[in-house]
Enzyme design. Structure first.
Site, PDB file in Angstrom:
ATOM      1  N   GLU A  46      52.313  33.516  74.445  1.00 52.12           N
ATOM      2  CA  GLU A  46      51.198  33.663  75.384  1.00 52.12           C
ATOM      3  C   GLU A  46      50.301  34.856  75.064  1.00 52.12           C
ATOM      4  OE1 GLU A  46      54.012  31.066  77.780  1.00 52.12           O
ATOM      5  OE2 GLU A  46      54.145  32.562  76.193  1.00 52.12           O
ATOM      6  N   GLU A  88      59.948  28.317  78.934  1.00 52.34           N
ATOM      7  CA  GLU A  88      60.239  28.693  80.315  1.00 52.34           C
ATOM      8  C   GLU A  88      60.988  27.582  81.045  1.00 52.34           C
ATOM      9  OE1 GLU A  88      57.351  31.631  82.236  1.00 52.34           O
ATOM     10  OE2 GLU A  88      55.983  30.252  81.195  1.00 52.34           O
TER      11      GLU A  88
END
Length: 281
Positions: free
Chosen positions: A148, A128
């Site tokens: 995730e 990210e």
């Protein structure tokens, strides 16, 4: 450049000035694969906020110490917060953290270019962070994953919308829904968020060469251009983005600065321009 005085920071990051106008920020928890801690986030924020406001620094490079770029969040610490009932505070802290993961993944304040020099694996929040950098150079052995979902959490710090815009819905889903790990080659050729893949020993030198190329240009024009790119992601049409850019502080400075005069004059005189530090906004 050695006269520059950044704010104080812990040993979880390193700060250096390897060439004129360039800040090098190194994540420095190699034994933990540079997993981000609250201390590291605070350090990065303090240094990048200072970088934003230091006229003599025009480009930042972010890299990792050791064999990884960044393993994402410190899941051990996250597990402790979750076990103690910290879910709601985690959600609110993400909303309140306008700069995002590691104070980079949603950073919008800076109009100075940030280069990611990906020396090794990047996972979760590490990816990210990379997705909000302007240029990305990666080593041949770098790996990228947004895993995730495999841990019951979600990539909520800006990675999902950015990856979807860059790679398209289906390829973004391949990383996000499968939690799939991809190679540097695929990140460049299929997913489109790596600019260049180089041998391990050439990652930082490539990033520094790009920084030098950027800094051969007018810093006023470069920073105005980055503001336009940022505004393009926040406006619904080309016309709205153009108008917003023309009204920005960076655009107004670029049109009235000494550097625009110097650039045009140097063109007429057939010489290299000599740029000055931009005025503070």
């Amino acid at each position: 450049m050695t006269t520059l005085q950044p704010p104080s920071y812990s040993n979880e990051i390193k700060v250096a000035f390897p060439q004129e106008h360039v800040l090098l920020l190194t994540l420095n928890r190699p034994k933990s694969l540079n997993a981000i801690t609250p201390t590291m986030t605070a350090d990065i924020k303090a240094v990048l906020d200072w970088f934003d406001n230091e006229p003599s620094l025009w480009v930042a490079i972010i890299t990792g110490e050791g064999r990884a770029f960044c393993a994402g969040a410190d899941l051990v610490a996250w597990n402790k917060r979750q076990a103690s009932g910290g879910a709601e505070s985690d959600q609110q802290s993400i909303i309140d953290s306008v700069d995002g993961f590691a104070s980079v993944s949603r950073r919008y304040s800076t109009c100075k270019p940030i280069i990611a020099a990906v020396n090794g694996g990047a996972y979760g929040g590490g990816v990210e962070t990379i997705l909000n950098c302007d240029l990305v150079v990666a080593s041949e052995n770098a790996k990228f994953a947004l895993p995730e979902v495999k841990r019951g959490v979600v990539a909520v710090q800006g990675g999902m919308p950015r990856l979807s815009r860059t790679a398209g819905h289906q390829l973004a889903s391949e990383m996000l829904l499968l939690g799939k790990t991809i190679t540097a080659k695929d990140a460049a050729k299929r997913f489109g968020f790596v600019n260049k893949v180089v041998p391990q020993g050439e990652v930082l030198s490539t990033a520094l060469a790009w920084a030098a190329e950027i800094n051969a240009n007018s810093p006023d024009a470069v920073q105005s251009t980055k503001r336009a790119l940022l505004l393009a992601t926040r406006n619904g049409s080309i016309e709205e983005a153009v108008i917003a850019h023309m009204g920005s502080k960076e655009s107004k400075r670029a049109f009235t600065s000494e550097n625009i005069q110097e650039g045009l004059k140097a063109f007429i005189e057939k010489r290299k321009p000599s740029w000055k530090n931009p005025a503070k906004l």
